[in-house]
Write a protein that holds these residues in place. Structure first.
Motif, short mmCIF file in Angstrom:
data_model
loop_
_atom_site.label_atom_id
_atom_site.label_comp_id
_atom_site.label_asym_id
_atom_site.label_seq_id
_atom_site.Cartn_x
_atom_site.Cartn_y
_atom_site.Cartn_z
N VAL A 66 21.89 -40.01 15.11
CA VAL A 66 22.01 -38.90 14.27
C VAL A 66 22.83 -37.58 14.73
O VAL A 66 23.03 -36.59 13.84
CB VAL A 66 20.44 -38.28 13.87
CG1 VAL A 66 19.74 -39.33 13.37
CG2 VAL A 66 19.86 -37.73 15.17
N THR A 67 23.37 -37.65 15.88
CA THR A 67 24.17 -36.38 16.52
C THR A 67 25.46 -36.70 16.30
O THR A 67 25.96 -37.86 16.33
CB THR A 67 23.80 -36.09 18.16
OG1 THR A 67 24.14 -37.27 18.73
CG2 THR A 67 22.19 -36.10 18.31
N HIS A 107 20.85 -44.54 8.57
CA HIS A 107 20.81 -43.33 7.72
C HIS A 107 21.44 -42.39 8.64
O HIS A 107 22.43 -41.82 7.79
CB HIS A 107 19.41 -42.92 7.49
CG HIS A 107 19.37 -41.98 6.37
ND1 HIS A 107 18.13 -41.44 6.05
CD2 HIS A 107 20.26 -41.20 5.71
CE1 HIS A 107 18.20 -40.56 4.99
NE2 HIS A 107 19.55 -40.25 4.97
N GLY A 108 21.25 -42.17 9.82
CA GLY A 108 22.07 -41.06 10.74
C GLY A 108 23.52 -41.24 10.65
O GLY A 108 24.43 -40.47 10.33
N LEU A 109 23.79 -42.57 10.84
CA LEU A 109 25.28 -43.00 10.80
C LEU A 109 25.95 -42.75 9.52
O LEU A 109 27.14 -42.28 9.54
CB LEU A 109 25.38 -44.42 11.31
CG LEU A 109 25.23 -44.89 12.61
CD1 LEU A 109 24.94 -46.12 12.82
CD2 LEU A 109 26.04 -44.31 13.78
N ALA A 110 25.30 -42.84 8.39
CA ALA A 110 26.01 -42.69 6.93
C ALA A 110 26.31 -41.38 6.63
O ALA A 110 27.25 -41.18 5.80
CB ALA A 110 24.91 -43.25 5.92
N TYR A 111 25.73 -40.36 7.73
CA TYR A 111 26.38 -38.76 7.26
C TYR A 111 27.66 -38.82 7.81
O TYR A 111 28.24 -37.55 7.34
CB TYR A 111 25.20 -38.14 7.84
CG TYR A 111 24.15 -37.88 7.14
CD1 TYR A 111 24.17 -36.72 6.00
CD2 TYR A 111 22.72 -38.26 7.39
CE1 TYR A 111 22.93 -36.56 5.24
CE2 TYR A 111 21.75 -38.25 6.30
CZ TYR A 111 21.95 -37.10 5.42
OH TYR A 111 20.84 -37.02 4.67
N ASP A 112 28.03 -39.43 8.60
CA ASP A 112 29.48 -39.45 9.25
C ASP A 112 30.54 -39.92 8.37
O ASP A 112 30.47 -41.10 7.89
CB ASP A 112 29.61 -39.77 10.83
CG ASP A 112 31.06 -39.70 11.21
OD1 ASP A 112 31.87 -40.42 10.96
OD2 ASP A 112 31.12 -38.70 12.06
N SER A 113 31.51 -39.04 7.71
CA SER A 113 32.21 -39.85 6.79
C SER A 113 33.09 -40.69 7.23
O SER A 113 33.43 -41.76 6.57
CB SER A 113 33.48 -38.59 6.29
OG SER A 113 33.92 -37.91 7.54
N GLU A 146 14.17 -45.55 2.37
CA GLU A 146 15.24 -45.26 3.37
C GLU A 146 16.41 -46.06 3.26
O GLU A 146 17.66 -45.21 3.33
CB GLU A 146 14.68 -45.37 4.96
CG GLU A 146 15.54 -44.94 6.08
CD GLU A 146 15.29 -43.55 6.13
OE1 GLU A 146 16.07 -42.80 6.91
OE2 GLU A 146 14.53 -42.87 5.42
N VAL A 147 16.55 -47.15 2.70
CA VAL A 147 17.56 -47.97 2.55
C VAL A 147 18.30 -47.28 1.06
O VAL A 147 19.50 -47.33 1.41
CB VAL A 147 17.17 -49.46 2.50
CG1 VAL A 147 18.46 -50.27 1.92
CG2 VAL A 147 16.85 -50.07 4.00
N LEU A 153 24.18 -42.41 0.10
CA LEU A 153 25.24 -42.09 1.04
C LEU A 153 26.51 -42.88 0.96
O LEU A 153 27.61 -42.22 1.08
CB LEU A 153 24.69 -41.81 2.41
CG LEU A 153 23.63 -40.56 2.39
CD1 LEU A 153 23.11 -40.66 4.00
CD2 LEU A 153 24.50 -39.49 2.25
N LEU A 154 26.37 -44.23 0.84
CA LEU A 154 27.50 -44.85 0.97
C LEU A 154 28.27 -45.19 -0.48
O LEU A 154 29.41 -45.81 -0.54
CB LEU A 154 27.02 -46.17 1.56
CG LEU A 154 26.57 -46.43 3.19
CD1 LEU A 154 26.33 -47.77 3.29
CD2 LEU A 154 27.38 -45.81 3.98
N GLU A 155 27.67 -44.82 -1.47
CA GLU A 155 28.44 -45.13 -2.87
C GLU A 155 29.61 -44.10 -2.85
O GLU A 155 29.59 -43.07 -2.49
CB GLU A 155 27.19 -44.44 -3.78
CG GLU A 155 26.40 -45.47 -4.49
CD GLU A 155 25.68 -44.98 -5.65
OE1 GLU A 155 26.13 -44.09 -6.34
OE2 GLU A 155 24.83 -45.70 -6.06
#
Length: 239
Positions: A66-67, A107-113, A146-147, A153-155
């Motif tokens: 998440v970091t 979920h944490g990984l999906a925040y990185d573009s 969560e999924v 986020l991936l849309e």
């Protein structure tokens, strides 16, 4: 983590997970030259046959990834797309704790573009995440939620409509726009030729201190907590 004793590696992964939950400890871990090796060994444990070691490794990854530091390192792992697929399969696995930690890690990984794009174009991962949401899957409702957040986020973000503009006096323009519906907090950015004139969560803004009898153009984009949409078409108005 590199120990030949499975119990030692499993306990080390559990300890690292707790360390990564605390920001000062997490920063210290990622400042070490061995931090990449740490992620390499956790990745190996994700693929091992021991359920306890696998669970603790995924727990540690869910806290580390998440970091920004963890995300920048994980993309350097060999065959990192296989790790993403492994995590997606674990989301639908029999062990509820491992499934939850796997979903949190993704979920944490999906925040990185950049990583979000890798996840979105990984067909095996997307197939497995969509399977997790099916009514006949054995995935619990909390994990399904969560999924659902991950997939949101991936849309691909739709391009917003141009802002509606209304002259409100000789030097003011009232801009309004349609809200974008998301499971995440959304902020909007309104621009004209000089730059950003508004950034916030409201769906309206009065642009003031304009010149009378002058043509202006405005465009809009939004941010969904992970990435920006493309800009809308320009809308024009004359004061």
């Amino acid at each position: 983590l590199g120990s030949s004793s499975l119990g030692n590696g499993m306990n080390a992964a559990f300890a690292l997970g707790h360390f990564c939950e605390m920001e000062p400890m997490r920063n210290s871990l990622f400042s070490l030259p061995e931090s990449f090796k740490m992620l390499e060994n956790l990745r190996k444990m994700v693929g091992c046959s021991n359920d306890g070691a696998k669970r603790n490794a995924v727990y540690a990854l869910s806290c580390a990834l998440v970091t920004n530091e963890g995300q920048s390192l994980v993309v350097r792992l060999p065959n990192v797309n296989n790790l993403f697929v492994d995590l997606a399969y674990l989301v639908t696995g029999a062990d509820a704790e491992t499934a939850w930690f796997s979903a949190v890690a993704l979920h944490g990984l999906a925040y990185d573009s950049a990583i979000s794009s890798m996840l979105k174009h990984n067909s095996r991962l997307m197939e497995q995440l969509n399977f997790a949401l099916k009514s006949d899957s054995d995935v619990g409702e909390e994990i399904k939620a969560e999924v659902s957040l991950i997939l949101d986020l991936l849309e691909d973000l739709p391009i917003p409509s141009p802002p509606s503009l209304c002259v409100n006096g000789p030097c003011c323009v009232e801009a309004t726009w349609t809200p974008f519906k998301s499971q995440f907090p959304v902020t909007y950015e309104l621009r004209n030729k000089t730059g950003v004139v508004f950034n916030g969560s409201e769906c309206h803004y009065t642009v003031s201190s304009l010149s009378p009898s002058t043509a202006y153009v405005f465009k809009l984009r939004y941010f969904n907590g992970s990435r920006f949409s493309s800009f809308s078409k320009e809308a024009s108005v004359t004061t």
